[in-house]
Scaffold this motif. Sequence first.
Motif, PDB file in Angstrom:
ATOM      1  N   GLY A   1      -7.308   3.508   0.084  1.00 37.02           N
ATOM      2  CA  GLY A   1      -5.903   3.267   0.648  1.00 37.02           C
ATOM      3  C   GLY A   1      -5.702   1.585   0.879  1.00 37.02           C
ATOM      4  O   GLY A   1      -4.568   1.111   0.838  1.00 37.02           O
TER       5      GLY A   1
ATOM      6  N   GLY B   1      -2.368   4.107   5.513  1.00 34.42           N
ATOM      7  CA  GLY B   1      -1.133   4.676   5.291  1.00 34.42           C
ATOM      8  C   GLY B   1      -0.124   4.609   6.623  1.00 34.42           C
ATOM      9  O   GLY B   1       1.076   5.148   6.303  1.00 34.42           O
TER      10      GLY B   1
ATOM     11  N   ARG C   1       0.917  -1.146   0.153  1.00 35.73           N
ATOM     12  CA  ARG C   1      -0.059   0.009  -0.093  1.00 35.73           C
ATOM     13  C   ARG C   1       0.817   1.354   0.069  1.00 35.73           C
ATOM     14  O   ARG C   1       2.125   0.997   0.390  1.00 35.73           O
ATOM     15  CB  ARG C   1      -0.924   0.004   1.243  1.00 35.73           C
TER      16      ARG C   1
ATOM     17  N   GLU D   1      -9.369   6.221   5.987  1.00 39.07           N
ATOM     18  CA  GLU D   1      -8.244   7.084   5.503  1.00 39.07           C
ATOM     19  C   GLU D   1      -8.119   7.940   6.906  1.00 39.07           C
ATOM     20  O   GLU D   1      -8.394   9.122   6.861  1.00 39.07           O
ATOM     21  CB  GLU D   1      -8.697   7.692   4.247  1.00 39.07           C
TER      22      GLU D   1
ATOM     23  N   PHE E   1      -5.358  10.894   0.519  1.00 40.52           N
ATOM     24  CA  PHE E   1      -5.859   9.837  -0.489  1.00 40.52           C
ATOM     25  C   PHE E   1      -7.144  10.732  -1.357  1.00 40.52           C
ATOM     26  O   PHE E   1      -7.801  10.134  -1.910  1.00 40.52           O
ATOM     27  CB  PHE E   1      -6.374   8.774   0.225  1.00 40.52           C
TER      28      PHE E   1
END
Length: 827
Positions: A203, A234, A87, A633, A95
């Motif tokens: 994501g 992330g 990822r 996210e 994102f």
Amino acid sequence: MVFIQRIALGCALALMPAPALAQSFTGAGPLRALVLPVEPRGPAAGPFTGALPPQGAPGLADEAGPMAAIRPAPRPEPATLTEIVRRLPANLGGFRLAGEWARSEWAVHLTAAQAQAVTRFRLGHFTAISALPEASHLTVLVNDTVVHQQPLHKVGALVASEITIPVGLLQPGYNAVRIMAQHRHRVDCSPAATHELWTSLDGAQSGFVLPAEAARKGLLGFADLASLVPAADGSLPIRIRLDGKLPAAMMSRALRAAQLVALSGGTLQPVVSFGEAEADAAGVTLVVGTRDDLAAMADLGPMPAVPGGSHGFVAPGPRQIAGLAPVYAVSGRDLAEIDQALDRWSAQLAARSLQGTAAGLLAARRLAGLAVSGEGERISLAMTGFADMAFTGRVLKVGLDLVIPADILPADYDRLILNLAGSHSADLMAGASILVEVNGQLAATQQLGKSTASSLDRNEIFLPLRLLRPGHNRIVITAETAARSDARCAPGLAPEDRRLELLAASELVLPRIARVGRMPELAMALNGGLGTEADSRERVLHVPAPDRQAMAAAATLTARMAVVAGRPVPHVLMLTPPTADASDLLIVAPAPQLDPDMMRQAGLDPETVRQAWQAQTSPDQPLARRQRHTDDELSAGCLLPQRAVENADRGLPAPGQGHPMAALPGLSLARLWQMASLPEGALPRFVSPTAEAMPSLVTPDAVLLLAQGLMPGGRTVTIVTGASPAALALGVQCLGPGGGWPAVGGQLAALRHDETIAVQRSGAAIRYVSTQPPALGNLRLVTAGWFSLNPIVYMALSLLLGLIVAVATLWLVKNTGRPQEPGRRQE
């Protein structure tokens, strides 16, 4: 028969009309029919009654003895995976690609084996239904090479694309991934309608596709920690493993190791937790202990017996479950050797040189923003990766991220200068203009509308220096280019429809900035401290109630402080109250566990805090982050849980109520309802009220409080607290690079349920601390900055000096020259 009846009933309920919240034109985010369950965040938090727990209550640590073991629930064995998505890591852009033109860039680190095995890039995205498919598209670049350009023909639905990566394009080390979006509106050609245009990336699904066996190949040393698989948001999960007993002294070394993992991994968003490894390949499991401790773990391979301790990846043992995250261990014969291993790791980290492609190295260096020295420099848009653009839309936004030293003095003793290069067409209307925002505040405007085309060169835009802050700063240039041709409402994609040409040679000129430390100031504490030799001493980290969630909050906070500072920030963990001669103090604990005297020294009133948080949470309302349309996210907004009273204030029913489908456990209408009622915009909105506008930020709406005060001897005490351990851990997680961390400052800051950061400046005297070698130039700037912050003193001194000059002039006039003789005066 009963089974068929249940299916029929489920279909009938699914066809019932639901509130029209499935798609929003306000930019609140796309909605997905399938929402994955939120990962567990710990037990539900009980109400805050203000009472301290009884002595000897169970916790994760005990100063008098070893830390108690935490026995997590048995982990299920994951299904066998054939491929893993490497990822995209957290970045400042997030994102979400919003507006008529937007871009986001990531620096992705790959080992040699991973770079050789990657042949595909998977992209999951969701585009607003307001976008015009024929005039909207996505462009994907890898190492400055266009590998994919896709028209957005399918809007209002989640789309997954498989992109072939050319052989040899990826190299070991850092590689740059840049995704750009162009949108045009379906029916509305006004500048205001551009806020309804966005594309959100998933994501969880977006990234390089790796064969499962290649994901772990090539993990050799600490530099390969940057090749770990991030979580869906992330972030980089760092799980500190607890087996049996872990003494407090070993926990201090585990916190230091977590900082080194975060720095070595190049992440902007480390999230530290405690317990055994979960059934997830994301992140890393960190083990810190003696060689005997590691030998007792049957699922780990042997550690090399290196004199002076060792650190590195551990090979899987015979009993390790497949599919778990890699294990990184720091070990030695005793605590002294573990310290030597950590010291050697820190020295290796400071001396390492980054590897990768030219584009990847540039992306890695500007991942957290362009570093500014404060000595006066010029930052061009080309340095941010921006290229010359001929813009044909109505609103263009270009961002510039800077990292300012933590000891700056923001005041109006000088100014920033923005020099734009380019031109605009003659078709612009009178309202066309350039707007410049600094850290969310409007700093300057400039009109563009003229009857003829004009150049932007030699057009200086002055920005106030007082809007800067320590650490991360974001400057956004917005060009509103409404034109007469908008009456036709055409997409305007042809070259002759160009309205604005913005060149990469446009630059921001920064003057020399005054450097001096200020206390109390939360922004300085969270962004690297004073940066002096005295400031490099170990601070005291006090966790009075060291359960798993409180320790996770403390570890995540210190790891992010290290990431922002760019170096390890040493802390000594203390579980008992520190002595009076201790150094600067950082206290991380739920509000019921705080010492009232320490709270008062930090500027918090214990009674006010107790009343505000007395009934914030209840056992039937678990405190957990809400699910976003792209699998949590976090870097684009943490999505704190909304309370029913807030929805009632907006005339909305509480989540989970008001519709028959909300009661079905297999459906997620409650979460969809929550997402549909989000505030407009994906990123948190930061406000900085003055003391007069908000006498107290301690309200039931606050999830997390950060306060700083001065103790006797010039030492500082910083408190990070929440209503409960769950609220504390969740609030610290939400202080990410794209969340509230850059906005925290002053003496008191509060993270609210709606993800805004409220800041209250110090009402007491501010103490200034020298951080730079003595220099006349810096002293002049500091003096000028102090006077600009204290205008009444400046005016009083000016009047006093003027009075002195007037009196001196009068005296000189009366006592200068030759007096006339009396006789000559009579003549």
